[in-house]
Motif scaffolding. Structure first.
Motif, PDB file in Angstrom:
ATOM      1  N   TYR A 130       0.875  -1.174   0.000  1.00  0.00           N
ATOM      2  CA  TYR A 130       0.000   0.000   0.000  1.00  0.00           C
ATOM      3  C   TYR A 130       0.911   1.222   0.000  1.00  0.00           C
ATOM      4  O   TYR A 130       1.687   1.401   0.921  1.00  0.00           O
ATOM      5  N   PRO A 170      -2.506   6.510   0.750  1.00  0.00           N
ATOM      6  CA  PRO A 170      -3.822   6.315   1.365  1.00  0.00           C
ATOM      7  C   PRO A 170      -4.925   6.650   0.364  1.00  0.00           C
ATOM      8  O   PRO A 170      -4.757   7.544  -0.468  1.00  0.00           O
ATOM      9  N   THR A 171      -6.025   5.929   0.433  1.00  0.00           N
ATOM     10  CA  THR A 171      -7.181   6.266  -0.403  1.00  0.00           C
ATOM     11  C   THR A 171      -7.818   7.534   0.193  1.00  0.00           C
ATOM     12  O   THR A 171      -7.521   7.899   1.339  1.00  0.00           O
ATOM     13  N   GLN A 191     -18.545   3.769   0.642  1.00  0.00           N
ATOM     14  CA  GLN A 191     -18.999   2.403   0.426  1.00  0.00           C
ATOM     15  C   GLN A 191     -17.817   1.442   0.341  1.00  0.00           C
ATOM     16  O   GLN A 191     -16.664   1.873   0.336  1.00  0.00           O
ATOM     17  N   GLY A 203     -15.021  -0.829  -1.083  1.00  0.00           N
ATOM     18  CA  GLY A 203     -14.213  -0.622  -2.278  1.00  0.00           C
ATOM     19  C   GLY A 203     -13.411   0.673  -2.213  1.00  0.00           C
ATOM     20  O   GLY A 203     -12.538   0.916  -3.027  1.00  0.00           O
ATOM     21  N   THR A 204     -13.715   1.504  -1.219  1.00  0.00           N
ATOM     22  CA  THR A 204     -13.022   2.787  -1.112  1.00  0.00           C
ATOM     23  C   THR A 204     -11.833   2.705  -0.166  1.00  0.00           C
ATOM     24  O   THR A 204     -11.096   3.674  -0.011  1.00  0.00           O
ATOM     25  N   GLY A 205     -11.660   1.561   0.476  1.00  0.00           N
ATOM     26  CA  GLY A 205     -10.578   1.418   1.458  1.00  0.00           C
ATOM     27  C   GLY A 205     -11.029   1.816   2.855  1.00  0.00           C
ATOM     28  O   GLY A 205     -10.215   2.136   3.715  1.00  0.00           O
ATOM     29  N   THR A 232     -12.208   0.035   5.273  1.00  0.00           N
ATOM     30  CA  THR A 232     -11.835  -0.865   6.371  1.00  0.00           C
ATOM     31  C   THR A 232     -10.489  -0.439   6.964  1.00  0.00           C
ATOM     32  O   THR A 232     -10.346  -0.339   8.179  1.00  0.00           O
ATOM     33  N   ALA A 233      -9.521  -0.165   6.087  1.00  0.00           N
ATOM     34  CA  ALA A 233      -8.225   0.288   6.598  1.00  0.00           C
ATOM     35  C   ALA A 233      -8.378   1.656   7.256  1.00  0.00           C
ATOM     36  O   ALA A 233      -7.657   1.970   8.211  1.00  0.00           O
ATOM     37  N   ASP A 268     -15.647  -8.938  -0.978  1.00  0.00           N
ATOM     38  CA  ASP A 268     -14.425  -8.244  -1.376  1.00  0.00           C
ATOM     39  C   ASP A 268     -13.502  -9.228  -2.071  1.00  0.00           C
ATOM     40  O   ASP A 268     -12.686  -9.883  -1.455  1.00  0.00           O
ATOM     41  N   ASP A 291     -10.914  -9.417  -5.332  1.00  0.00           N
ATOM     42  CA  ASP A 291     -10.273  -8.606  -6.365  1.00  0.00           C
ATOM     43  C   ASP A 291     -10.497  -9.242  -7.731  1.00  0.00           C
ATOM     44  O   ASP A 291     -10.744 -10.430  -7.842  1.00  0.00           O
ATOM     45  N   ARG A 315     -12.725  -2.257  -8.641  1.00  0.00           N
ATOM     46  CA  ARG A 315     -12.134  -1.956  -7.337  1.00  0.00           C
ATOM     47  C   ARG A 315     -10.682  -1.549  -7.455  1.00  0.00           C
ATOM     48  O   ARG A 315     -10.003  -1.949  -8.376  1.00  0.00           O
ATOM     49  N   ALA A 316     -10.276  -0.762  -6.464  1.00  0.00           N
ATOM     50  CA  ALA A 316      -8.880  -0.309  -6.373  1.00  0.00           C
ATOM     51  C   ALA A 316      -8.371   0.186  -7.728  1.00  0.00           C
ATOM     52  O   ALA A 316      -7.282  -0.156  -8.170  1.00  0.00           O
TER      53      ALA A 316
HETATM   54  P1  AMP Z   1     -12.564  -1.754   1.440  1.00  0.00           P
HETATM   55  O1  AMP Z   1     -13.280  -0.528   0.933  1.00  0.00           O
HETATM   56  O2  AMP Z   1     -12.102  -1.579   2.848  1.00  0.00           O
HETATM   57  O3  AMP Z   1     -13.416  -2.983   1.258  1.00  0.00           O
HETATM   58  O4  AMP Z   1     -11.217  -1.948   0.565  1.00  0.00           O
HETATM   59  C1  AMP Z   1     -11.233  -2.208  -0.791  1.00  0.00           C
HETATM   60  C2  AMP Z   1      -9.944  -2.853  -1.311  1.00  0.00           C
HETATM   61  O5  AMP Z   1      -8.912  -1.884  -1.433  1.00  0.00           O
HETATM   62  C3  AMP Z   1      -9.392  -3.963  -0.445  1.00  0.00           C
HETATM   63  O6  AMP Z   1      -9.087  -5.053  -1.308  1.00  0.00           O
HETATM   64  C4  AMP Z   1      -8.135  -3.393   0.180  1.00  0.00           C
HETATM   65  O7  AMP Z   1      -7.175  -4.397   0.346  1.00  0.00           O
HETATM   66  C5  AMP Z   1      -7.684  -2.361  -0.848  1.00  0.00           C
HETATM   67  N1  AMP Z   1      -7.028  -1.171  -0.255  1.00  0.00           N
HETATM   68  C6  AMP Z   1      -7.432  -0.465   0.816  1.00  0.00           C
HETATM   69  N2  AMP Z   1      -6.623   0.590   1.042  1.00  0.00           N
HETATM   70  C7  AMP Z   1      -5.678   0.566   0.087  1.00  0.00           C
HETATM   71  C8  AMP Z   1      -4.544   1.403  -0.222  1.00  0.00           C
HETATM   72  N3  AMP Z   1      -4.261   2.488   0.485  1.00  0.00           N
HETATM   73  N4  AMP Z   1      -3.788   1.064  -1.283  1.00  0.00           N
HETATM   74  C9  AMP Z   1      -4.092  -0.025  -2.021  1.00  0.00           C
HETATM   75  N5  AMP Z   1      -5.131  -0.855  -1.793  1.00  0.00           N
HETATM   76  C10 AMP Z   1      -5.922  -0.574  -0.752  1.00  0.00           C
END
Ligand code: AMP
Length: 443
Positions: free
Chosen positions: A24, A27-28, A49, A51-53, A55-56, A312, A314, A340-341
Motif C-alpha cells: 500500500y 492512502p485512499t 462504500q 471498495g473505497t478502502g 476498512t483500513a 471483497d 479482487d 475496485r482499487a
Molecule cells: P474496502 O473498501 O475496505 O473494502 O477496501 C477495498 C480494497 O482496497 C481492499 O481489497 C483493500 O485491500 C484495498 N485497499 C485499501 N486501502 C488501500 C490502499 N491504500 N492502497 C491499495 N489498496 C488498498
C-alpha cells in the motif's frame, strides 16, 4: 493537513511495516481524510462504500492505538468492537485487521451466527482486544455473560445503512446501551439518510464527517450498460454475455434466493462454472462458495443482495444485474464489486418491461442514463417492445458471431440501437435474420 503518503500519518512502525508488506503506497481518499481525526481521538462519520478502502480507514488508527498503548488481553472484555451487518463482512473485516495488524501483538475474535458458538466463546475466554461481530450473536453472548463491553475504547459501526435495512435497529439500540459513556465512536455508511443521521446523534460525540462521493470515485470507473430483454430471454442472454472472452470473474445478482439457485444451476448445465450464494445456505456452504470463487475454481458467483454485501474479491471483471434491485442504492453497492482499487469494470443490467421503473430510479440516483449494451444511447422515449425483443434476440445463440466484449453478445446496428435517440425518421434496417424491416422510432 495534506496527507499524501502513509508516512505523513505517523502510524506505529509495526503498522507501517504491514502496509509495506501489502504494497500500500498511498492512502485512499477516505483514509487520508479520516485517519488524522481518528488518531486525535475524534468521533468520525465516514460516508463511503465498500471498495473505497474504508476498512483500513478505521482499522489502521485502531491498531495504532493497540500498538502504542498495549495492555494484556482480558477475558471477554474487548477494547474495540466492530459491528457488521453480515457474517461475510465480519470475516472480511477480521481478515483486514489480521493483515494490517500482522506485526502488532493483539488478539481478536470474530462473532457471528449460523454456526456453533463454542469456538467463539473459547476465543473470548482466552482474552481479546478486538471483537468483530454481527449484532444477533453478539447479543446472545452478552446475555450469556461471555462478553462485556464496559472497557470498550473504540466502537465501530460499519455499513450502518445496511444494518438498518436489515432490521437491526432494535439490536443496535440494545448493544449501544452496553457501551461505556467514554469511548471513541466510528460510524461508516454508504448513504447518510435522515434515519442514519438520527442514529449518529445517539452514538457520536461532536463527530467529524468525512465523505467520499460513491458515484464519482469507484463507480465512475465502471462501464455501465443496460440490456432490454424480455423476462424469459434473460438466461440465454446471460449465458452469451458470460461466454465473452474478457469475462474473467463475474458476479450475477438476482432478486430472490430461488432464482440465484436456478440461474447458477442453469449456467452449470450450460458448461459455465457457477455457484450460488444466499442467506438460505449454511455459513459453511457460503464460505465454500466464496473460496471457490476467490480461487477461480468457479468463474461466476450468483448472489442475492444480502449475501453479497461486503463481498471483497479482487479482479471481478463483470457484474450482471440479472434482476434490477428494488432499491436503487443497491445498484451502486452491486456494481461496486467490480472496478475496485482503480481497476476497470463492466456492469450490465438486464431490464425487462416490468423493470423500467427500477431502471429510472437507478438513473436518477447516479445522475445519468445508462448506455445500451451496444454502446448507443437509449431511445429518447424509452425502449419499445422492439427493444425488448432485440434484447431477447441478443440471447439467441444463433445470432450473429460476436464482435467484441459485451456488445458483441448481440448484433448491434440492427437491434435496439436501431431505435436510438435522435434518429426520428422511419428507416429501413436489416434485422437479425437478414430480413429488411421498418423501424419507426416513437415520439
Ligand atoms: P474496502 O473498501 O475496505 O473494502 O477496501 C477495498 C480494497 O482496497 C481492499 O481489497 C483493500 O485491500 C484495498 N485497499 C485499501 N486501502 C488501500 C490502499 N491504500 N492502497 C491499495 N489498496 C488498498
Amino acid at each position: 493537513m495534506n496527507i499524501k503518503t502513509f508516512a505523513d500519518l505517523d502510524l506505529d512502525k509495526s503498522i507501517q511495516k504491514a502496509l509495506l508488506a501489502e504494497n500500500y503506497q498511498t492512502p485512499t481518499p477516505i483514509q487520508a481524510q479520516a485517519i488524522p481525526h481518528l488518531l486525535q481521538g475524534r468521533d468520525v462519520i465516514g460516508s463511503a462504500q465498500t471498495g473505497t478502502g474504508k476498512t483500513a480507514a478505521f482499522a489502521l488508527p485502531i491498531l495504532h492505538q493497540l500498538a502504542t498503548k498495549p495492555r494484556r488481553a482480558q477475558t471477554g472484555t474487548p477494547r474495540v468492537l466492530v459491528l457488521s451487518p453480515t457474517r461475510e463482512l465480519a470475516l472480511q473485516i477480521a481478515e483486514s485487521f489480521k493483515t494490517y495488524g500482522q506485526f502488532v501483538h493483539y488478539r481478536q475474535a470474530v462473532i457471528y451466527g449460523g454456526v456453533s458458538q463454542h469456538s467463539q466463546v473459547r476465543s473470548l475466554d482466552r482474552g481479546v482486544h478486538v471483537v468483530v461481530a454481527t449484532p444477533g450473536r453478539l447479543i446472545d453472548l452478552l446475555d450469556q455473560g461471555h462478553v462485556q463491553l464496559d472497557q470498550l475504547e473504540a466502537f465501530v459501526l460499519d455499513e450502518a445503512d445496511r444494518m438498518l435495512d436489515m432490521g437491526f435497529l432494535p439490536a443496535l439500540k440494545r448493544i449501544i446501551r452496553e457501551l461505556p459513556e467514554e469511548r471513541q465512536s466510528l460510524f461508516f455508511s454508504a448513504t447518510l439518510s435522515p434515519k442514519i443521521m438520527e442514529l449518529t446523534k445517539q452514538l457520536l460525540n461532536d463527530p467529524v464527517t468525512v465523505s467520499v462521493d460513491p458515484p464519482s470515485s469507484s463507480v465512475d470507473m465502471i462501464d455501465q450498460r443496460v440490456a432490454f430483454v424480455e423476462h424469459g430471454g434473460k438466461r440465454e442472454l446471460l449465458k452469451n454475455l458470460l461466454e465473452a472472452p474478457d469475462v474473467e470473474r463475474a458476479v450475477v445478482f438476482t432478486k430472490t434466493k430461488r432464482s440465484a439457485n436456478t440461474v447458477a444451476e442453469k449456467l452449470l448445465r450450460q458448461g459455465i462454472r457457477a455457484t450460488a450464494i444466499h442467506g438460505n445456505k449454511s455459513q459453511n456452504a457460503r464460505q465454500r462458495a466464496l473460496d471457490e470463487f476467490r480461487r477461480s475454481r468457479v468463474k461466476v458467483l450468483v448472489a442475492t443482495d444480502v449475501a453479497a454485501r461486503g463481498l471483497d474479491v479482487d479482479g471481478i471483471t463483470h457484474v450482471v444485474n440479472f434482476d434490477l434491485p428494488l432499491e436503487p442504492e443497491n445498484y451502486v453497492h452491486r456494481i461496486g464489486r467490480t472496478g475496485r482499487a482503480g481497476a476497470e469494470g463492466m456492469a450490465v443490467s438486464f431490464c425487462s418491461a416490468g423493470e423500467r421503473r427500477e431502471l429510472r430510479a437507478i438513473e436518477r440516483l447516479i445522475g445519468r442514463r445508462l448506455l445500451m449494451v451496444n454502446g448507443e444511447p437509449q431511445p429518447e422515449n424509452g425502449p419499445t417492445s422492439k427493444d425488448d425483443r432485440s434484447g431477447n434476440r441478443q440471447g439467441n445463440p444463433k445470432s450473429k458471431p460476436r464482435r467484441n466484449r459485451w456488445q458483441s453478445s448481440g448484433p448491434s446496428k440492427n437491434n435496439s440501437a436501431g431505435n436510438s435517440a435522435g434518429k426520428r425518421k422511419r428507416r429501413r434496417v436489416k434485422s437479425n435474420n437478414g430480413e429488411r424491416q421498418n423501424v419507426k422510432p416513437k415520439g
